[in-house]
Design an enzyme around this catalytic site. Structure first.
Site, short mmCIF file in Angstrom:
data_model
loop_
_atom_site.label_atom_id
_atom_site.label_comp_id
_atom_site.label_asym_id
_atom_site.label_seq_id
_atom_site.Cartn_x
_atom_site.Cartn_y
_atom_site.Cartn_z
CG HIS A 16 -11.31 -28.08 -14.60
ND1 HIS A 16 -9.81 -27.53 -14.89
CD2 HIS A 16 -11.64 -28.65 -15.68
CE1 HIS A 16 -9.73 -27.26 -16.04
NE2 HIS A 16 -10.89 -27.81 -16.78
CB CYS A 17 -7.39 -29.80 -10.03
SG CYS A 17 -7.69 -27.95 -9.77
CB SER A 18 -8.76 -34.62 -9.88
OG SER A 18 -10.34 -34.65 -10.07
#
Length: 363
Positions: free
Chosen positions: A354-356
């Site tokens: 999700h962070c990327s």
């Protein structure tokens, strides 16, 4: 730079997108709304890691994990991956293959597009615009000269109206249900390294205005133990309005992250949303064992990315807990395939899938 067409012309050529949209119309309270992650997407935005000054000897392995995520997402929806220069773009194209569109017209410092990209808003009448959250390197912890400009550059590239939010934060610091409720950790926003001189009421007002929401649920979080000051999207996620998932650690863990997860579970279990609904909290158990020995390792199943028709999440080699998480996500998001990836090298860097990634919804 390459000689490909740029901006909206490139998206038109690649994906058949419509002409540039007008800035999203405003609701009566003055804000367009950030939709939930599960709405249909036009594309996912990603960024290619290229700086050894940030990743050191781990760079090659992290690039392989980012390429794996990009190829996996591209099987379900278009992916536009930003690379800082011609050399990095060539690397990315070779690793990601022809299914991923790589551009070098939006330079980046690092790969965390969830935090640096524009957050997209829509009004339900075909209007779409973008808001920037004033990224400052997670409180000036990392070089971010290029990353600080990603949000307006993405908006310009897509032909969307752009606005700066009235607070400093990151996309991973705020979870929204798309129906008027957002949640966040105080540690990542009510923090002088982002919003010096502002208290929680002022920051809350600014977040609600930017996201077009009416209610904010706060959990304390953890300051100073990771680069993000504990983004909520590692532990707690909205499934749909009125429903959240929270990952809990094994019972024998009592470190600061375990205590934080249990506190998030308790607070959310007692919370109501903007419509007055008592939240239903789905428990997901974290892995008992992982392959990594890194103290920065993010062992989160809930740092997943929703795409058109699938949920892209991690696996950690714990067959029992990996399987249970897969079943929980399949039940939470019926009709979507659950795809689990080994991206340990990325998650040793303090973030996950999700962070990327950052989704761009259809208008």
């Amino acid at each position: 730079m390459s000689h490909l067409p740029t901006g909206r012309r490139l998206l038109d050529a690649l994906f058949g997108t419509s002409p540039a949209a007008e800035p999203a119309a405003r609701r009566a309270d003055g804000a367009a709304r950030v939709p939930a992650d599960d709405v249909p997407h036009a594309r996912t935005w990603m960024s290619w890691p290229s700086r050894r000054s940030i990743w050191g000897r781990r760079l090659g392995g992290v690039q392989q994990d980012i390429a794996l995520i990009a190829r996996t997402v591209a099987a379900y929806e278009p992916v536009v991956l930003c690379a800082p220069d011609d050399y990095a773009a060539a690397q990315a194209r070779a690793a990601c293959g022809p299914g991923v569109t790589v551009i070098d017209s939006i330079p980046t410092d690092d790969l965390w597009m969830r935090d640096t990209c524009a957050v997209f808003r829509r009004d339900g009448h075909g209007g779409l615009d973008a808001v920037g959250l004033n990224f400052n390197g997670w409180g000036r912890k990392q070089s971010h000269g290029d990353d600080a400009e990603v949000a307006p550059h993405v908006a310009e590239f897509t032909g969307l109206g752009f606005h700066w939010a009235g607070f400093v934060g990151e996309g991973g610091s705020v979870e929204t249900d798309g129906d008027g409720t957002v949640m966040a950790t105080e540690s990542s926003l009510v923090n002088r390294n982002r919003n010096r001189g502002s208290g929680r009421p002022e920051i809350e007002e600014a977040v609600l205005r930017a996201y077009g929401a009416e209610k904010m649920i706060w959990v304390p979080g953890v300051r100073g133990r990771d680069i993000t000051d504990n983004h909520i999207d590692v532990t707690s996620r909205f499934v749909r309005p009125g429903v959240v998932m929270v990952q809990l650690p094994p019972d024998d863990r009592n470190d600061v992250w375990a205590r934080d997860a249990r506190e998030q579970f308790a607070i959310l279990s007692a919370a109501t949303d903007a419509r007055g609904r008592r939240l239903r909290v789905i428990r997901v158990d974290g892995p008992d064992t992982v392959r990594s020995r890194s103290s920065a390792f993010v062992d989160s199943y809930l740092n997943f990315h929703l795409v058109n028709g699938a949920v892209i999440t991690a696996q950690f080699g714990d067959s029992v807990k990996d399987g249970a998480a897969r079943r929980a996500l399949a039940e939470a998001f019926p009709g979507r395939e659950v795809v689990q990836l080994d991206v340990d090298r990325l998650m040793e860097g303090g973030g996950g899938i999700h962070c990327s990634t950052m989704q761009q919804p259809h208008p």
